[in-house]
Motif scaffolding. Sequence first.
Motif, PDB file in Angstrom:
ATOM      1  N   ILE A  25       0.849  -1.197   0.000  1.00 16.18           N
ATOM      2  CA  ILE A  25       0.000   0.000   0.000  1.00 16.18           C
ATOM      3  C   ILE A  25       0.882   1.244   0.000  1.00 16.18           C
ATOM      4  N   ILE A  26       0.559   2.186  -0.874  1.00 19.51           N
ATOM      5  CA  ILE A  26       1.275   3.464  -0.959  1.00 19.51           C
ATOM      6  C   ILE A  26       0.355   4.574  -0.467  1.00 19.51           C
ATOM      7  N   ASP A  27       0.853   5.368   0.466  1.00 21.38           N
ATOM      8  CA  ASP A  27       0.054   6.458   1.039  1.00 21.38           C
ATOM      9  C   ASP A  27      -0.116   7.609   0.049  1.00 21.38           C
ATOM     10  N   THR A  28      -1.138   8.412   0.308  1.00 15.98           N
ATOM     11  CA  THR A  28      -1.381   9.610  -0.501  1.00 15.98           C
ATOM     12  C   THR A  28      -0.199  10.572  -0.378  1.00 15.98           C
ATOM     13  N   GLY A  29       0.203  11.147  -1.498  1.00 15.94           N
ATOM     14  CA  GLY A  29       1.356  12.055  -1.503  1.00 15.94           C
ATOM     15  C   GLY A  29       2.668  11.347  -1.734  1.00 15.94           C
ATOM     16  N   HIS A  30       2.624  10.011  -1.863  1.00 17.60           N
ATOM     17  CA  HIS A  30       3.822   9.227  -2.130  1.00 17.60           C
ATOM     18  C   HIS A  30       3.667   8.488  -3.451  1.00 17.60           C
ATOM     19  N   VAL A  31       4.772   8.031  -3.983  1.00 16.15           N
ATOM     20  CA  VAL A  31       4.775   7.118  -5.128  1.00 16.15           C
ATOM     21  C   VAL A  31       5.780   6.017  -4.822  1.00 16.15           C
ATOM     22  N   VAL A  40      15.228  -1.433 -12.435  1.00 18.87           N
ATOM     23  CA  VAL A  40      14.262  -0.462 -11.936  1.00 18.87           C
ATOM     24  C   VAL A  40      13.184  -0.216 -12.975  1.00 18.87           C
ATOM     25  N   ASP A  41      11.937  -0.337 -12.548  1.00 14.00           N
ATOM     26  CA  ASP A  41      10.802  -0.015 -13.412  1.00 14.00           C
ATOM     27  C   ASP A  41      10.634   1.500 -13.419  1.00 14.00           C
ATOM     28  N   LEU A  42      10.773   2.147 -14.578  1.00 20.34           N
ATOM     29  CA  LEU A  42      10.732   3.608 -14.681  1.00 20.34           C
ATOM     30  C   LEU A  42       9.318   4.178 -14.607  1.00 20.34           C
ATOM     31  N   GLU A  43       8.320   3.330 -14.475  1.00 21.31           N
ATOM     32  CA  GLU A  43       6.944   3.810 -14.321  1.00 21.31           C
ATOM     33  C   GLU A  43       6.586   3.786 -12.835  1.00 21.31           C
ATOM     34  N   GLU A  44       6.363   4.953 -12.266  1.00 19.60           N
ATOM     35  CA  GLU A  44       6.076   5.060 -10.844  1.00 19.60           C
ATOM     36  C   GLU A  44       4.708   4.434 -10.513  1.00 19.60           C
ATOM     37  N   SER A  90      16.499  26.762   6.035  1.00 19.84           N
ATOM     38  CA  SER A  90      15.763  25.592   5.562  1.00 19.84           C
ATOM     39  C   SER A  90      15.360  25.823   4.109  1.00 19.84           C
ATOM     40  N   ILE A  91      15.647  24.846   3.263  1.00 24.40           N
ATOM     41  CA  ILE A  91      15.265  24.888   1.857  1.00 24.40           C
ATOM     42  C   ILE A  91      14.214  23.807   1.623  1.00 24.40           C
ATOM     43  N   PHE A  92      13.115  24.197   0.991  1.00 25.34           N
ATOM     44  CA  PHE A  92      12.025  23.264   0.717  1.00 25.34           C
ATOM     45  C   PHE A  92      11.971  22.985  -0.788  1.00 25.34           C
ATOM     46  N   TYR A  93      11.882  21.714  -1.134  1.00 22.11           N
ATOM     47  CA  TYR A  93      11.874  21.354  -2.548  1.00 22.11           C
ATOM     48  C   TYR A  93      10.912  20.198  -2.803  1.00 22.11           C
ATOM     49  N   LYS A  94      10.564  20.018  -4.071  1.00 18.63           N
ATOM     50  CA  LYS A  94       9.754  18.891  -4.505  1.00 18.63           C
ATOM     51  C   LYS A  94      10.385  18.292  -5.750  1.00 18.63           C
ATOM     52  N   VAL A  95      10.185  16.992  -5.913  1.00 20.95           N
ATOM     53  CA  VAL A  95      10.606  16.295  -7.132  1.00 20.95           C
ATOM     54  C   VAL A  95       9.348  15.897  -7.882  1.00 20.95           C
ATOM     55  N   GLU A  96       9.316  16.162  -9.172  1.00 24.60           N
ATOM     56  CA  GLU A  96       8.179  15.775  -9.995  1.00 24.60           C
ATOM     57  C   GLU A  96       7.927  14.279  -9.835  1.00 24.60           C
ATOM     58  N   SER A  97       6.684  13.929  -9.445  1.00 26.24           N
ATOM     59  CA  SER A  97       6.381  12.530  -9.111  1.00 26.24           C
ATOM     60  C   SER A  97       6.644  11.584 -10.276  1.00 26.24           C
ATOM     61  N   ALA A  98       6.463  12.063 -11.505  1.00 27.33           N
ATOM     62  CA  ALA A  98       6.671  11.209 -12.679  1.00 27.33           C
ATOM     63  C   ALA A  98       8.149  11.048 -13.027  1.00 27.33           C
ATOM     64  N   LYS A  99       9.023  11.745 -12.271  1.00 31.27           N
ATOM     65  CA  LYS A  99      10.466  11.683 -12.550  1.00 31.27           C
ATOM     66  C   LYS A  99      11.241  11.024 -11.417  1.00 31.27           C
ATOM     67  N   ILE A 100      10.551  10.563 -10.391  1.00 33.61           N
ATOM     68  CA  ILE A 100      11.252  10.014  -9.231  1.00 33.61           C
ATOM     69  C   ILE A 100      12.017   8.743  -9.569  1.00 33.61           C
ATOM     70  N   ALA A 101      11.439   7.884 -10.391  1.00 33.76           N
ATOM     71  CA  ALA A 101      12.142   6.650 -10.782  1.00 33.76           C
ATOM     72  C   ALA A 101      13.423   6.979 -11.537  1.00 33.76           C
ATOM     73  N   GLU A 102      13.378   8.000 -12.385  1.00 31.70           N
ATOM     74  CA  GLU A 102      14.569   8.400 -13.138  1.00 31.70           C
ATOM     75  C   GLU A 102      15.656   8.918 -12.206  1.00 31.70           C
ATOM     76  N   THR A 103      15.255   9.712 -11.189  1.00 32.88           N
ATOM     77  CA  THR A 103      16.268  10.208 -10.251  1.00 32.88           C
ATOM     78  C   THR A 103      16.871   9.066  -9.443  1.00 32.88           C
ATOM     79  N   MET A 104      16.070   8.041  -9.163  1.00 34.45           N
ATOM     80  CA  MET A 104      16.592   6.889  -8.438  1.00 34.45           C
ATOM     81  C   MET A 104      17.653   6.167  -9.255  1.00 34.45           C
ATOM     82  N   VAL A 105      17.442   6.103 -10.568  1.00 32.28           N
ATOM     83  CA  VAL A 105      18.427   5.449 -11.441  1.00 32.28           C
ATOM     84  C   VAL A 105      19.650   6.334 -11.628  1.00 32.28           C
ATOM     85  N   LYS A 106      19.400   7.626 -11.896  1.00 29.96           N
ATOM     86  CA  LYS A 106      20.511   8.533 -12.190  1.00 29.96           C
ATOM     87  C   LYS A 106      21.359   8.811 -10.964  1.00 29.96           C
ATOM     88  N   TYR A 107      20.698   8.998  -9.825  1.00 31.67           N
ATOM     89  CA  TYR A 107      21.403   9.283  -8.581  1.00 31.67           C
ATOM     90  C   TYR A 107      21.118   8.142  -7.600  1.00 31.67           C
TER      91      TYR A 107
END
Length: 279
Positions: A25-31, A40-44, A90-107
Motif C-alpha cells: 500500500i502506498i500512502d497519498t502524496g507518495h509514489v 528499476v521499473d521507470l513507471e512510478e 531551511s530549503i524546501f523542494y519537490k521532485v516531480e512525481s513522474a520523474k522520481i524513478a529516473e532520479t533513483m536510477v541517475k542518482y
Amino acid sequence: MRLSNILSAIFSILILVIIFSSWFIIDTGHVAVKKTLGTVDLEEVSPGLNWKLPIFTKAYEFSAKEIAIDFNDLRPKARDNLRLQDLDISIFYKVESAKIAETMVKYAASYSQGEDALLPAYTIVYREGRDVIYEEVTKIDSLDLHRNRDELRAGISSELQQKLDDKDPGVFTITRVAIRALNTDPTIEAAIQKAVQAQKTLEAKKVEVEIAAKDAEIEIARARGIAEANAIINSSLTPEYLQHELNEALKKFAENEGQVVVVPANMQGMSMILDSKSR
C-alpha cells in the motif's frame, strides 16, 4: 503423520509469506518505484493498493510532497570578508512525481530515509543548496544581511533552481527558503558598529559646520543690510533737511502754551537757528 504435518505447516507459512509479499500500500502524496532483480521499473506506482512479484520485486516508497532540508550552524563569509557566527536556513523542494524513478536510477545513492518515506535526490539538493547559500551570502555585507533577508532568500531560491534545472530540467522545484537564524560575530559586529557610529558622528559634525557657515552668511548679509541702510540715511541728512526738521520742532515748542523751553546759554547746538552770515 508428524512429518507431514510439519511440512504442511511450512508450506502454509510459505504461501502466506508469498501472498502478503505480493501486495503493498502506498500512502497519498507518495509514489513507489519497483525494482526487480536489479532492474528499476521507470513507471512510478500510484498511491493505493498495488501488486508486485513476491520475493523478487522490492517496492521503494518515495515522498512526492514538499521536502525540507535544514542547514544548521553554517559560518559563511559575507561580502566584507567577515564570517557569520551562525546561519540556519531551511530549503524546501519537490521532485516531480513522474520523474522520481529516473532520479533513483541517475542518482542511485542520493535518496535519504525520511520519517514515513524515502526522500528523492536529497543529497543532490543538499550539496547544491549548501554551495548556493555560501555563494549568495558573499554578495551582501555582514551588517546588511539582517536588512536584506528577502534578498538573500530570493537569491538562494533562484540560483539553486537554476543549478538544478541545468542538471535535470523540469525535475526539481524549489518551493521556498526560510532563514531561521542569522547572527554575525559579536566582537566584529561591535567593532563595526563603533566604526559606523563614528561615521555618523562625522556626518553630523559636517552638517553642524554647514549650518554654522549658513548662519555666518546670514549675519554677514544682515550686517551688510544695516550698513547700507545707515549709509542711505546718512546721505539723506543734508543741512537743509536738518534745518527743516529743526523749524518743525520750534513750531511745536511755540504751540506749547507757555511751557518753558530751555535753550543752552552758550547756544551750542543752535547754530542752525541762526543764519551763518549774521554771526
